[in-house]
Design a protein around this motif. Structure first.
Motif, PDB file in Angstrom:
ATOM      1  N   ALA A 368       0.828  -1.206   0.000  1.00 25.59           N
ATOM      2  CA  ALA A 368       0.000   0.000   0.000  1.00 25.59           C
ATOM      3  C   ALA A 368       0.863   1.256   0.000  1.00 25.59           C
ATOM      4  CB  ALA A 368      -0.925   0.004   1.217  1.00 25.59           C
ATOM      5  N   GLN A 369       2.063   1.148   0.573  1.00 28.32           N
ATOM      6  CA  GLN A 369       2.969   2.299   0.638  1.00 28.32           C
ATOM      7  C   GLN A 369       4.005   2.294  -0.501  1.00 28.32           C
ATOM      8  OE1 GLN A 369       4.252   3.221   4.910  1.00 28.32           O
ATOM      9  NE2 GLN A 369       3.433   1.140   5.132  1.00 28.32           N
ATOM     10  N   ASN A 384      -3.966   4.158   5.436  1.00 29.76           N
ATOM     11  CA  ASN A 384      -5.333   4.100   4.929  1.00 29.76           C
ATOM     12  C   ASN A 384      -5.321   3.533   3.504  1.00 29.76           C
ATOM     13  OD1 ASN A 384      -8.054   4.426   4.508  1.00 29.76           O
ATOM     14  ND2 ASN A 384      -7.932   6.637   4.134  1.00 29.76           N
ATOM     15  N   SER A 385      -5.625   2.288   3.414  1.00 27.50           N
ATOM     16  CA  SER A 385      -5.605   1.646   2.093  1.00 27.50           C
ATOM     17  C   SER A 385      -6.438   0.373   2.142  1.00 27.50           C
ATOM     18  CB  SER A 385      -4.165   1.298   1.689  1.00 27.50           C
ATOM     19  OG  SER A 385      -4.148   0.470   0.551  1.00 27.50           O
ATOM     20  N   TYR A 387      -5.600  -2.172   0.922  1.00 28.46           N
ATOM     21  CA  TYR A 387      -4.618  -3.258   1.022  1.00 28.46           C
ATOM     22  C   TYR A 387      -4.087  -3.417   2.452  1.00 28.46           C
ATOM     23  CZ  TYR A 387      -4.522  -3.598  -4.052  1.00 28.46           C
ATOM     24  OH  TYR A 387      -4.871  -3.793  -5.355  1.00 28.46           O
ATOM     25  N   ASN A 388      -4.566  -2.592   3.370  1.00 28.56           N
ATOM     26  CA  ASN A 388      -4.126  -2.713   4.756  1.00 28.56           C
ATOM     27  C   ASN A 388      -4.924  -3.821   5.428  1.00 28.56           C
ATOM     28  OD1 ASN A 388      -3.409  -2.466   7.438  1.00 28.56           O
ATOM     29  ND2 ASN A 388      -3.663  -0.229   7.540  1.00 28.56           N
TER      30      ASN A 388
END
Length: 455
Positions: A368-369, A384-385, A387-388
């Protein structure tokens, strides 16, 4: 009946006619010599002969006799249709030959001469035709038996493209057109003599002009002669990482790779993008290949693997969609470990999904990052994603990497076990430990931090 004395005084019995057993005295007619003779016949010893000659039905006569029922036959005479005379007959004994026989013989000789002349003309014509045909055959066959060929290894450089599916003759034609070999047939003969036609591969090759066919064949079989950029894509890379690798190794513009129209790549209908569908393998990028060609070949290779492992059927058996099964495989691949760990990691994922427990996978928050790290902080887990997976239950919305075949198989065939946690405690040695107890999980995490120097 009349009889005529023989020379030795013996009596000679006259020859009877074939059509009568009784002798009928012939009618006599006056002859200028005042001697009676059978009608229509000459007296014996006469040199003249009635018109028409003897009957064609007459048989051979005894010595000195003529036709049946007649008196003695004139010496040297015989009907044209009669049988040969016995020894002592006029024809055999006389030094002359009947005029009719001479004429017939002359006619036969003339016909035989003409026939021989015609045969000679036919034979001469046939020989001429065969010679001409032979010359024509040699003209046709010579390029096959002894085709034109250069000598030596040639000079200069020339690039020749061998299209996919080309046979030896088509390759030979391409080489001849480029001036590499003297003739297509010389190359075909060389390939057939060495039985290597099935080893010729498509691609671009750096060759020389004016090469002997055998030398050109050697270069086509040498990997170093092929103009190709080999791009190896390892398992677990993200799509962005794959594009940068291809751009570097294939000398293609990165922007061109990033802007490829996804609808041209042959992606399955359920694919949200190219992530997960760029199959890890080694690809040969030919001169002239475009970005869309390279990415399409990767998607095509993924399709081959998916069919081979029966991805759709395996996902259905697990109650998943093909995209969900591919996503699990990407998580397995991203978490690492050894090949033997893959089925166990898959089992942990399925166990947590079944219990509706968040997956809490570090790899998802790192994705996500858009970064890579072995260290994940508390703040990382709060990104905040979608994918988290620390805050969102269930699978992420799609793959987070491009898995290889082993990770795909592990996703479809998870190991049996009740594990809910796993930790790669020693990344340097790829040691991963599994547990179904949270207390052990905490201890494994401490072991990992110690190995990373972050405790």
């Amino acid at each position: 009946m009349n009889t005529t004395p023989d020379d030795d005084g013996g009596e000679v019995i006259p020859f009877l006619r074939a059509d009568s057993q009784q002798e009928t005295p012939p009618a006599t007619e006056e002859h200028p010599g005042n001697s009676p003779r059978p009608a229509g016949e000459n007296p014996a010893g006469s040199g003249s002969r009635p018109a028409g000659g003897d009957s064609a039905r007459s048989m051979p006569h005894p010595l000195g006799e003529g036709a049946a029922g007649s008196g003695p036959h004139p010496v040297g005479e015989e009907a044209a249709g009669s049988m040969p005379h016995l020894a002592g007959e006029a024809s055999a004994g006389s030094g002359s030959r009947p005029a009719a026989e001479e004429a017939a013989g002359s006619s036969r000789s003339s016909r035989r001469g003409r026939a021989l002349g015609k045969a000679g003309l036919v034979s001469a014509a046939l020989v001429a035709a065969l010679v001409a045909a032979g010359a024509g055959v040699l003209t046709v066959v010579r390029p096959y038996l002894s085709p034109e060929d250069f000598e030596g290894i040639g000079s200069g450089t020339v690039t020749v493209r061998i299209p996919p599916g080309a046979n030896a003759e088509e390759i030979g034609t391409a080489l001849a057109d480029a001036g590499v070999v003297a003739s297509s047939r010389s190359f075909v003969n060389a390939a057939q003599e060495r039985a290597v036609a099935n080893r010729l591969r498509p691609g671009h090759y750096r060759l020389r002009k004016g090469m002997a066919a055998g030398a050109a064949l050697d270069l086509l079989l040498a990997p170093a002669s092929r103009l190709v950029r080999r791009v190896a894509v390892p398992e677990g890379l993200r799509a962005g990482e794959v594009l940068r690798r291809v751009a570097q190794l294939a000398a293609l513009p990165l922007k061109e790779l990033q802007s490829v129209d996804k609808s041209l790549l042959g992606l399955p209908s359920y694919a949200p993008g190219i992530e997960g569908f760029l199959f890890p393998a080694t690809y040969d990028v030919e001169p002239g290949d475009k970005a869309v060609d390279v990415l399409a070949s990767m998607v095509e290779r993924w399709g081959v693997a998916a069919r081979q492992i029966h991805l759709a059927e395996g996902a259905r058996r697990l109650g998943l969609t093909p995209l969900e099964a591919l996503t699990v495989a990407s998580l397995v691949q991203a978490e690492g470990g050894t090949d033997a760990d893959y089925p166990k990691i898959a089992r942990v994922i399925y166990n947590r999904l079944k219990s509706n427990t968040p997956l809490e996978l570090d790899t998802t928050v790192l994705y996500a990052q858009n970064r890579r790290s072995l260290k994940v902080t508390e703040s990382d887990t709060k990104v905040n994603s979608p994918y988290n997976t620390y805050h969102r239950r269930g699978l992420p919305p799609g793959p987070i990497a491009n898995p290889g075949e082993k990770a795909l198989l592990a996703a479809l065939n998870p190991a049996a076990g009740d594990w809910h946690w796993f930790v790669t405690t020693d990344p340097a040695h790829r040691i991963t430990k599994f547990t179904n107890k949270e207390s052990e999980f905490v201890r494994y995490r401490e072991e990992l931090n110690k190995n990373l120097g972050t405790d």
